[in-house]
Design an enzyme around this catalytic site. Structure first.
Site, PDB file in Angstrom:
ATOM      1  N   ARG A  82       0.839  -1.209   0.000  1.00 39.19           N
ATOM      2  CA  ARG A  82       0.000   0.000   0.000  1.00 39.19           C
ATOM      3  C   ARG A  82       0.875   1.261   0.000  1.00 39.19           C
ATOM      4  O   ARG A  82       0.573   2.244  -0.677  1.00 39.19           O
ATOM      5  CB  ARG A  82      -0.947  -0.033   1.207  1.00 39.19           C
ATOM      6  CG  ARG A  82      -1.916   1.125   1.252  1.00 39.19           C
ATOM      7  CD  ARG A  82      -3.039   0.913   2.285  1.00 39.19           C
ATOM      8  NE  ARG A  82      -3.763   2.157   2.503  1.00 39.19           N
ATOM      9  CZ  ARG A  82      -3.748   2.844   3.647  1.00 39.19           C
ATOM     10  NH1 ARG A  82      -3.083   2.385   4.693  1.00 39.19           N
ATOM     11  NH2 ARG A  82      -4.399   3.980   3.750  1.00 39.19           N
ATOM     12  N   HIS A 137       0.629   4.084  -2.849  1.00 47.31           N
ATOM     13  CA  HIS A 137       0.251   5.470  -2.527  1.00 47.31           C
ATOM     14  C   HIS A 137       1.371   6.457  -2.847  1.00 47.31           C
ATOM     15  O   HIS A 137       1.111   7.624  -3.101  1.00 47.31           O
ATOM     16  CB  HIS A 137      -0.160   5.582  -1.054  1.00 47.31           C
ATOM     17  CG  HIS A 137      -1.559   5.120  -0.801  1.00 47.31           C
ATOM     18  ND1 HIS A 137      -2.360   5.632   0.198  1.00 47.31           N
ATOM     19  CD2 HIS A 137      -2.325   4.203  -1.439  1.00 47.31           C
ATOM     20  CE1 HIS A 137      -3.537   5.035   0.173  1.00 47.31           C
ATOM     21  NE2 HIS A 137      -3.538   4.149  -0.806  1.00 47.31           N
ATOM     22  N   TRP A 166     -10.217  -8.862   2.721  1.00 47.98           N
ATOM     23  CA  TRP A 166     -11.005  -9.188   1.527  1.00 47.98           C
ATOM     24  C   TRP A 166     -11.093 -10.701   1.339  1.00 47.98           C
ATOM     25  O   TRP A 166     -12.045 -11.197   0.776  1.00 47.98           O
ATOM     26  CB  TRP A 166     -10.360  -8.572   0.280  1.00 47.98           C
ATOM     27  CG  TRP A 166     -10.486  -7.095   0.153  1.00 47.98           C
ATOM     28  CD1 TRP A 166     -11.475  -6.428  -0.518  1.00 47.98           C
ATOM     29  CD2 TRP A 166      -9.613  -6.083   0.675  1.00 47.98           C
ATOM     30  NE1 TRP A 166     -11.261  -5.071  -0.439  1.00 47.98           N
ATOM     31  CE2 TRP A 166     -10.125  -4.834   0.278  1.00 47.98           C
ATOM     32  CE3 TRP A 166      -8.441  -6.107   1.433  1.00 47.98           C
ATOM     33  CZ2 TRP A 166      -9.517  -3.621   0.608  1.00 47.98           C
ATOM     34  CZ3 TRP A 166      -7.830  -4.899   1.770  1.00 47.98           C
ATOM     35  CH2 TRP A 166      -8.368  -3.680   1.362  1.00 47.98           C
TER      36      TRP A 166
HETATM   37  C1  HEM Z   1      -5.925  -1.205   1.650  1.00 45.07           C
HETATM   38  C2  HEM Z   1      -8.808   1.713  -0.928  1.00 45.07           C
HETATM   39  C3  HEM Z   1      -6.461   0.487  -4.966  1.00 45.07           C
HETATM   40  C4  HEM Z   1      -3.323  -2.063  -2.336  1.00 45.07           C
HETATM   41  C5  HEM Z   1      -6.880  -0.289   1.289  1.00 45.07           C
HETATM   42  C6  HEM Z   1      -7.799   0.321   2.202  1.00 45.07           C
HETATM   43  C7  HEM Z   1      -8.618   1.133   1.493  1.00 45.07           C
HETATM   44  C8  HEM Z   1      -8.214   1.039   0.116  1.00 45.07           C
HETATM   45  C9  HEM Z   1      -9.758   1.985   2.023  1.00 45.07           C
HETATM   46  C10 HEM Z   1      -7.817   0.072   3.703  1.00 45.07           C
HETATM   47  C11 HEM Z   1      -6.759   0.898   4.422  1.00 45.07           C
HETATM   48  C12 HEM Z   1      -6.744   0.593   5.905  1.00 45.07           C
HETATM   49  O1  HEM Z   1      -7.780   0.814   6.546  1.00 45.07           O
HETATM   50  O2  HEM Z   1      -5.702   0.138   6.413  1.00 45.07           O
HETATM   51  C13 HEM Z   1      -8.467   1.576  -2.252  1.00 45.07           C
HETATM   52  C14 HEM Z   1      -9.201   2.148  -3.356  1.00 45.07           C
HETATM   53  C15 HEM Z   1      -8.562   1.780  -4.480  1.00 45.07           C
HETATM   54  C16 HEM Z   1      -7.410   0.996  -4.103  1.00 45.07           C
HETATM   55  C17 HEM Z   1     -10.449   3.002  -3.253  1.00 45.07           C
HETATM   56  C18 HEM Z   1      -9.005   2.095  -5.886  1.00 45.07           C
HETATM   57  C19 HEM Z   1      -9.111   1.143  -6.803  1.00 45.07           C
HETATM   58  C20 HEM Z   1      -5.335  -0.201  -4.576  1.00 45.07           C
HETATM   59  C21 HEM Z   1      -4.234  -0.524  -5.445  1.00 45.07           C
HETATM   60  C22 HEM Z   1      -3.343  -1.241  -4.700  1.00 45.07           C
HETATM   61  C23 HEM Z   1      -3.900  -1.370  -3.372  1.00 45.07           C
HETATM   62  C24 HEM Z   1      -4.127  -0.063  -6.903  1.00 45.07           C
HETATM   63  C25 HEM Z   1      -2.016  -1.800  -5.112  1.00 45.07           C
HETATM   64  C26 HEM Z   1      -1.693  -2.110  -6.354  1.00 45.07           C
HETATM   65  C27 HEM Z   1      -3.833  -2.136  -1.053  1.00 45.07           C
HETATM   66  C28 HEM Z   1      -3.313  -3.021  -0.024  1.00 45.07           C
HETATM   67  C29 HEM Z   1      -4.072  -2.766   1.134  1.00 45.07           C
HETATM   68  C30 HEM Z   1      -5.031  -1.749   0.774  1.00 45.07           C
HETATM   69  C31 HEM Z   1      -2.195  -4.048  -0.176  1.00 45.07           C
HETATM   70  C32 HEM Z   1      -3.941  -3.453   2.492  1.00 45.07           C
HETATM   71  C33 HEM Z   1      -3.076  -2.639   3.416  1.00 45.07           C
HETATM   72  C34 HEM Z   1      -2.919  -3.243   4.788  1.00 45.07           C
HETATM   73  O3  HEM Z   1      -3.183  -4.429   4.991  1.00 45.07           O
HETATM   74  O4  HEM Z   1      -2.489  -2.508   5.678  1.00 45.07           O
HETATM   75  N1  HEM Z   1      -7.155   0.168   0.014  1.00 45.07           N
HETATM   76  N2  HEM Z   1      -7.393   0.887  -2.741  1.00 45.07           N
HETATM   77  N3  HEM Z   1      -5.096  -0.701  -3.324  1.00 45.07           N
HETATM   78  N4  HEM Z   1      -4.873  -1.404  -0.558  1.00 45.07           N
HETATM   79 FE1  HEM Z   1      -6.163  -0.335  -1.658  1.00 45.07          FE
END
Ligand code: HEM
Length: 293
Positions: free
Chosen positions: A38, A42, A185
């Site tokens: 993430r 970002h 997820w």
């Molecule tokens: C986690 C939104 C795209 C990788 C998250 C979280 C949100 C989010 C709300 C939870 C954050 C938390 O509460 O810790 C989105 C939205 C996207 C998007 C709206 C639009 C499509 C992506 C992309 C990637 C990605 C493009 C990487 C290629 C991740 C990963 C986590 C995460 C690995 C888990 C982080 C953790 O376990 O701490 N995302 N995301 N996301 N996102 Fe996304």
């Protein structure tokens, strides 16, 4: 982790030390990998193709304006995990370290090999982040398909690439104290797979309002006694016919997903960077490119 210093440019030594810190028994699901992915995303996903601003050069999240963007809540954990690596290999820039860590985390979780090149530079102050308003550019999970297109087209990606990138949500979880959303997820959130697409397209997801008022979608898995979740934006991939084609393809074909994901993730890490024929970066940050304000 090793404590031996490395020669400038010895990225394999850095890779080895990133691998060594991925296992974190006390943290989340036992791995630092997801939050590192993430962080990499970002730090790159701020890119604006129209103005050639943002992108993976700079490591602007070290400064309050970008680091304090609500979209980046929780990423300090990822940065803290990487500090010991930076201490042992002080020559590496944060922007290289963050993107490399994302690539290594995906590979070590069983994902595809990610092409990665170094050479990024770090901002020395927050002037450019403030001037070009780098915060507020990341996607908002409460929105739908139109919003995803607006944000990802701005980075230069197309519909298929939006869906492929979203497959990273097979890793990690949402945290109530970071984004407001809650839960993983998939059942095995430290393993990179096409499970996210399989579950998204086959389970019956029900809307749920959390005590905080945040709305997400959930499925209770009786076997593992785990509540799985989807963001509103995840659900929009299924509701939008053009996106849904790719959701189903990736759910049915892991190899295709891995191939497409590896390609688009490595290009995500390159946003805002220009290289010469030898791979050397010709813009020391993203402002020596086409855009002069
Ligand atoms: C986690 C939104 C795209 C990788 C998250 C979280 C949100 C989010 C709300 C939870 C954050 C938390 O509460 O810790 C989105 C939205 C996207 C998007 C709206 C639009 C499509 C992506 C992309 C990637 C990605 C493009 C990487 C290629 C991740 C990963 C986590 C995460 C690995 C888990 C982080 C953790 O376990 O701490 N995302 N995301 N996301 N996102 Fe996304």
């Amino acid at each position: 982790m090793s404590t031996s210093k490395s020669q400038k440019g010895d990225f394999d030594a850095v890779r080895a030390d990133i691998k060594a810190l991925l296992k974190q028994p006390e943290y989340d699901d036992g791995s630092a990998g997801p939050v590192l992915v993430r962080l990499a995303w970002h730090s790159s996903g701020t890119y604006d193709i129209n103005t050639d601003t943002g992108g993976s050069n700079g490591a602007g999240m070290r400064y309050e304006y970008e680091g304090g963007d609500p979209a980046n809540a929780g990423l300090q954990h990822a940065r803290v995990f990487l500090e010991p690596v930076k201490a042992v290999h002080p020559w590496i820039t944060y922007s290289d370290l963050w993107t490399l860590a994302g690539a290594v985390a995906i590979e070590e979780a069983g994902g595809p090999k990610i092409k990665w090149q170094g050479g990024r530079t770090d901002y020395v102050d927050d002037t450019k982040i403030l001037k070009h308003k780098i915060a507020g550019r990341l996607p908002d999970a409460t929105q739908g398909a139109d919003h995803l297109r607006k944000v990802f087209y701005r980075m230069g990606f197309n519909d298929q690439e939006i869906v492929a990138l979203s497959g990273a949500h097979t890793l990690g979880r949402c945290h109530a104290d970071r984004s407001g959303f809650e839960g993983p997820w998939v059942n095995n959130p430290t393993r990179f797979s096409n499970q996210y697409f399989k579950l998204l397209s086959t389970l019956e997801w029900k809307p749920k309002t959390l005590p905080s008022g945040v709305k997400q979608f959930v499925y209770y898995d009786e076997d593992t006694e785990t509540e799985l979740m989807m963001l509103p934006t995840d659900m929009s991939l299924l509701a939008d016919p053009k996106f849904a084609v790719w959701v189903r393809k990736y759910g049915a074909d892991k190899e295709l997903f891995f191939e497409h994901f590896a390609d688009v993730f490595s290009r995500l890490m390159e946003l805002g960077i220009q290289r010469d024929a030898n791979g050397n970066i010709t813009n020391t940050d993203n402002q020596l490119g086409g855009y002069i304000s």
